[in-house]
Motif scaffolding. Structure first.
Motif, PDB file in Angstrom:
ATOM      1  N   VAL A   1       0.859  -1.176   0.000  1.00 21.78           N
ATOM      2  CA  VAL A   1       0.000   0.000   0.000  1.00 21.78           C
ATOM      3  C   VAL A   1       0.904   1.237   0.000  1.00 21.78           C
ATOM      4  CG1 VAL A   1      -1.749   1.306   1.271  1.00 21.78           C
ATOM      5  CG2 VAL A   1      -1.833  -1.212   1.220  1.00 21.78           C
ATOM      6  N   GLY A   2       0.619   2.192  -0.884  1.00 26.25           N
ATOM      7  CA  GLY A   2       1.445   3.396  -1.005  1.00 26.25           C
ATOM      8  C   GLY A   2       2.714   3.166  -1.804  1.00 26.25           C
ATOM      9  N   GLY A   3       2.788   2.028  -2.492  1.00 28.84           N
ATOM     10  CA  GLY A   3       3.975   1.692  -3.281  1.00 28.84           C
ATOM     11  C   GLY A   3       3.592   0.914  -4.517  1.00 28.84           C
ATOM     12  N   GLY A   4       4.520   0.129  -4.998  1.00 28.60           N
ATOM     13  CA  GLY A   4       4.251  -0.638  -6.195  1.00 28.60           C
ATOM     14  C   GLY A   4       5.288  -1.715  -6.419  1.00 28.60           C
ATOM     15  N   ALA A   5       5.053  -2.505  -7.442  1.00 22.95           N
ATOM     16  CA  ALA A   5       5.973  -3.568  -7.834  1.00 22.95           C
ATOM     17  C   ALA A   5       6.148  -3.512  -9.342  1.00 22.95           C
ATOM     18  CB  ALA A   5       5.426  -4.935  -7.422  1.00 22.95           C
ATOM     19  N   ILE A   6       7.376  -3.749  -9.784  1.00 19.58           N
ATOM     20  CA  ILE A   6       7.700  -3.735 -11.209  1.00 19.58           C
ATOM     21  C   ILE A   6       7.816  -5.176 -11.690  1.00 19.58           C
ATOM     22  CG2 ILE A   6       9.419  -3.054 -12.939  1.00 19.58           C
ATOM     23  CD1 ILE A   6      10.174  -0.756 -10.986  1.00 19.58           C
ATOM     24  N   TYR A   7       7.091  -5.484 -12.752  1.00 14.16           N
ATOM     25  CA  TYR A   7       7.148  -6.790 -13.389  1.00 14.16           C
ATOM     26  C   TYR A   7       7.835  -6.572 -14.738  1.00 14.16           C
ATOM     27  CZ  TYR A   7       3.911  -7.822  -9.665  1.00 14.16           C
ATOM     28  OH  TYR A   7       3.343  -7.962  -8.428  1.00 14.16           O
ATOM     29  N   ALA A   8       9.167  -6.609 -14.708  1.00 13.25           N
ATOM     30  CA  ALA A   8       9.980  -6.235 -15.872  1.00 13.25           C
ATOM     31  C   ALA A   8       9.722  -7.117 -17.082  1.00 13.25           C
ATOM     32  CB  ALA A   8      11.468  -6.254 -15.510  1.00 13.25           C
TER      33      ALA A   8
ATOM     34  N   THR B   1       9.719   4.007  -5.116  1.00 11.66           N
ATOM     35  CA  THR B   1      10.224   4.400  -3.807  1.00 11.66           C
ATOM     36  C   THR B   1       9.601   5.726  -3.382  1.00 11.66           C
ATOM     37  OG1 THR B   1      12.235   4.775  -2.516  1.00 11.66           O
ATOM     38  CG2 THR B   1      12.274   5.551  -4.766  1.00 11.66           C
ATOM     39  N   ASP B   2       9.313   5.855  -2.110  1.00 17.05           N
ATOM     40  CA  ASP B   2       8.721   7.076  -1.554  1.00 17.05           C
ATOM     41  C   ASP B   2       7.484   7.520  -2.333  1.00 17.05           C
ATOM     42  OD1 ASP B   2      10.731   7.220   0.426  1.00 17.05           O
ATOM     43  OD2 ASP B   2      12.058   8.320  -0.941  1.00 17.05           O
ATOM     44  N   GLY B   3       6.662   6.567  -2.757  1.00 16.18           N
ATOM     45  CA  GLY B   3       5.427   6.882  -3.463  1.00 16.18           C
ATOM     46  C   GLY B   3       5.626   7.356  -4.890  1.00 16.18           C
ATOM     47  N   GLN B   4       6.820   7.119  -5.458  1.00 12.05           N
ATOM     48  CA  GLN B   4       7.099   7.523  -6.834  1.00 12.05           C
ATOM     49  C   GLN B   4       7.742   6.386  -7.618  1.00 12.05           C
ATOM     50  OE1 GLN B   4       9.496  11.079  -6.738  1.00 12.05           O
ATOM     51  NE2 GLN B   4       7.785  12.345  -6.066  1.00 12.05           N
ATOM     52  N   ILE B   5       7.426   6.360  -8.914  1.00 12.97           N
ATOM     53  CA  ILE B   5       8.025   5.415  -9.844  1.00 12.97           C
ATOM     54  C   ILE B   5       9.188   6.151 -10.502  1.00 12.97           C
ATOM     55  CG2 ILE B   5       7.622   3.991 -11.887  1.00 12.97           C
ATOM     56  CD1 ILE B   5       4.545   4.239 -11.084  1.00 12.97           C
ATOM     57  N   VAL B   6      10.371   5.540 -10.498  1.00 15.11           N
ATOM     58  CA  VAL B   6      11.587   6.228 -10.930  1.00 15.11           C
ATOM     59  C   VAL B   6      12.185   5.572 -12.176  1.00 15.11           C
ATOM     60  CG1 VAL B   6      13.895   6.976 -10.225  1.00 15.11           C
ATOM     61  CG2 VAL B   6      12.058   6.822  -8.524  1.00 15.11           C
ATOM     62  N   CYS B   7      12.518   6.411 -13.160  1.00 14.90           N
ATOM     63  CA  CYS B   7      13.235   5.951 -14.342  1.00 14.90           C
ATOM     64  C   CYS B   7      14.721   6.234 -14.128  1.00 14.90           C
ATOM     65  CB  CYS B   7      12.735   6.668 -15.592  1.00 14.90           C
ATOM     66  SG  CYS B   7      13.634   6.158 -17.077  1.00 14.90           S
TER      67      CYS B   7
ATOM     68  N   VAL C   1       4.133  -1.994 -14.322  1.00 12.40           N
ATOM     69  CA  VAL C   1       4.247  -1.584 -12.921  1.00 12.40           C
ATOM     70  C   VAL C   1       2.838  -1.663 -12.350  1.00 12.40           C
ATOM     71  CG1 VAL C   1       4.805   0.287 -11.328  1.00 12.40           C
ATOM     72  CG2 VAL C   1       6.093   0.051 -13.421  1.00 12.40           C
ATOM     73  N   VAL C   2       2.697  -2.272 -11.186  1.00 12.69           N
ATOM     74  CA  VAL C   2       1.411  -2.289 -10.496  1.00 12.69           C
ATOM     75  C   VAL C   2       1.602  -1.532  -9.192  1.00 12.69           C
ATOM     76  CG1 VAL C   2      -0.398  -3.701  -9.447  1.00 12.69           C
ATOM     77  CG2 VAL C   2       0.736  -4.477 -11.549  1.00 12.69           C
ATOM     78  N   THR C   3       0.728  -0.544  -8.970  1.00 18.63           N
ATOM     79  CA  THR C   3       0.786   0.236  -7.743  1.00 18.63           C
ATOM     80  C   THR C   3      -0.476  -0.007  -6.932  1.00 18.63           C
ATOM     81  OG1 THR C   3      -0.227   2.200  -8.745  1.00 18.63           O
ATOM     82  CG2 THR C   3       2.193   2.024  -8.863  1.00 18.63           C
ATOM     83  N   GLN C   4      -0.392   0.324  -5.641  1.00 17.07           N
ATOM     84  CA  GLN C   4      -1.543   0.236  -4.753  1.00 17.07           C
ATOM     85  C   GLN C   4      -1.577   1.538  -3.940  1.00 17.07           C
ATOM     86  OE1 GLN C   4      -3.677  -2.814  -1.627  1.00 17.07           O
ATOM     87  NE2 GLN C   4      -1.549  -3.190  -2.056  1.00 17.07           N
ATOM     88  N   PRO C   5      -2.125   2.604  -4.547  1.00 18.22           N
ATOM     89  CA  PRO C   5      -2.133   3.892  -3.864  1.00 18.22           C
ATOM     90  C   PRO C   5      -2.915   3.858  -2.544  1.00 18.22           C
ATOM     91  CG  PRO C   5      -3.040   4.081  -6.106  1.00 18.22           C
ATOM     92  CD  PRO C   5      -2.712   2.656  -5.869  1.00 18.22           C
ATOM     93  N   GLN C   6      -3.996   3.071  -2.508  1.00 16.41           N
ATOM     94  CA  GLN C   6      -4.799   2.882  -1.297  1.00 16.41           C
ATOM     95  C   GLN C   6      -5.077   1.396  -1.145  1.00 16.41           C
ATOM     96  OE1 GLN C   6      -8.501   5.031  -1.628  1.00 16.41           O
ATOM     97  NE2 GLN C   6      -7.624   6.437  -3.098  1.00 16.41           N
ATOM     98  N   GLN C   7      -5.343   0.989   0.060  1.00 16.32           N
ATOM     99  CA  GLN C   7      -5.638  -0.416   0.338  1.00 16.32           C
ATOM    100  C   GLN C   7      -6.708  -0.944  -0.621  1.00 16.32           C
ATOM    101  OE1 GLN C   7      -4.188  -2.469   2.737  1.00 16.32           O
ATOM    102  NE2 GLN C   7      -5.386  -4.116   1.862  1.00 16.32           N
ATOM    103  N   GLY C   8      -6.383  -1.980  -1.382  1.00 11.95           N
ATOM    104  CA  GLY C   8      -7.326  -2.646  -2.271  1.00 11.95           C
ATOM    105  C   GLY C   8      -7.509  -2.004  -3.647  1.00 11.95           C
ATOM    106  N   THR C   9      -6.835  -0.874  -3.915  1.00 13.58           N
ATOM    107  CA  THR C   9      -6.927  -0.217  -5.220  1.00 13.58           C
ATOM    108  C   THR C   9      -5.629  -0.450  -5.971  1.00 13.58           C
ATOM    109  OG1 THR C   9      -8.359   1.505  -4.320  1.00 13.58           O
ATOM    110  CG2 THR C   9      -7.285   1.973  -6.424  1.00 13.58           C
ATOM    111  N   PHE C  10      -5.691  -1.214  -7.055  1.00 11.14           N
ATOM    112  CA  PHE C  10      -4.502  -1.549  -7.825  1.00 11.14           C
ATOM    113  C   PHE C  10      -4.557  -0.841  -9.184  1.00 11.14           C
ATOM    114  CE2 PHE C  10      -4.993  -4.847  -4.744  1.00 11.14           C
ATOM    115  CZ  PHE C  10      -3.700  -5.126  -4.346  1.00 11.14           C
ATOM    116  N   THR C  11      -3.420  -0.277  -9.582  1.00 11.48           N
ATOM    117  CA  THR C  11      -3.316   0.439 -10.849  1.00 11.48           C
ATOM    118  C   THR C  11      -2.194  -0.192 -11.669  1.00 11.48           C
ATOM    119  OG1 THR C  11      -4.005   2.488  -9.770  1.00 11.48           O
ATOM    120  CG2 THR C  11      -2.913   2.696 -11.899  1.00 11.48           C
ATOM    121  N   GLY C  12      -2.507  -0.514 -12.909  1.00 16.32           N
ATOM    122  CA  GLY C  12      -1.497  -1.052 -13.820  1.00 16.32           C
ATOM    123  C   GLY C  12      -0.994   0.043 -14.749  1.00 16.32           C
TER     124      GLY C  12
END
Length: 159
Positions: A77-84, A116-122, A89-100
């Motif tokens: 929650v408040g982060g994300g995971a990268i599936y290279a 990291t820190d609520g941001q996706i970094v290139c 990238v899948v994020t979960q800004p709030q509990q149970g809300t997933f964004t692709g």
């Protein structure tokens, strides 16, 4: 009296010293070939590397609908995971809300490297995106492209 004749087997005269070795048409044709090569090198497809050594694909995302990315529990929650492998990238800004989102930076096609820190970094030029993909800090000018995901039975799947 007979006049000397010229033989067709004589070598052509040497080009003038200091003059161009190629004719005008050959020069124009060569420039055209060089231009086509430059355009082909800039086109999509294939993989290149930028000056920072980061791979740039320039292609459409790899994951296809139905691809299982992983467990929903891997996305904090408040982060994300990268599936290279799927370029997602899948994020979960709030509990149970997933964004692709696409993991491909719209600036020059590098794959984002971390959330990291609520941001996706290139890593290529330090573009930063919010968890919904919006540009936080450039040089990227547009957001990360959306990717549809679903969560069912604890697994994240590309829709």
């Amino acid at each position: 009296m007979t006049l000397p004749t010229t033989s067709s087997t004589e070598p052509d005269p040497a080009p003038r010293a200091g003059g161009p070795a190629l004719g005008r048409r050959a020069m124009i044709a060569g420039a055209g070939v060089a231009a086509i090569g430059a355009v082909a090198a800039c086109g999509g497809g294939g993989s290149t590397t930028d000056n920072g050594g980061q791979a740039q694909t320039g292609d459409a995302p790899q994951g296809s609908p139905g691809t299982v990315l992983g467990p929903a529990s891997a996305v904090p929650v408040g982060g994300g995971a990268i599936y290279a492998d799927a370029q997602v990238v899948v994020t979960q800004p709030q509990q149970g809300t997933f964004t692709g989102l696409s993991a491909i930076c719209p600036h020059q096609g590098c794959t984002v490297s971390q959330v990291t820190d609520g941001q996706i970094v290139c890593p290529c030029h330090n573009s930063r995106f919010s968890l919904d993909g919006a540009v936080v800090d450039g040089p990227a000018q547009r957001p990360l492209d959306p990717r549809q995901v679903t969560v069912a039975d604890g697994s994240i799947t590309l829709a």
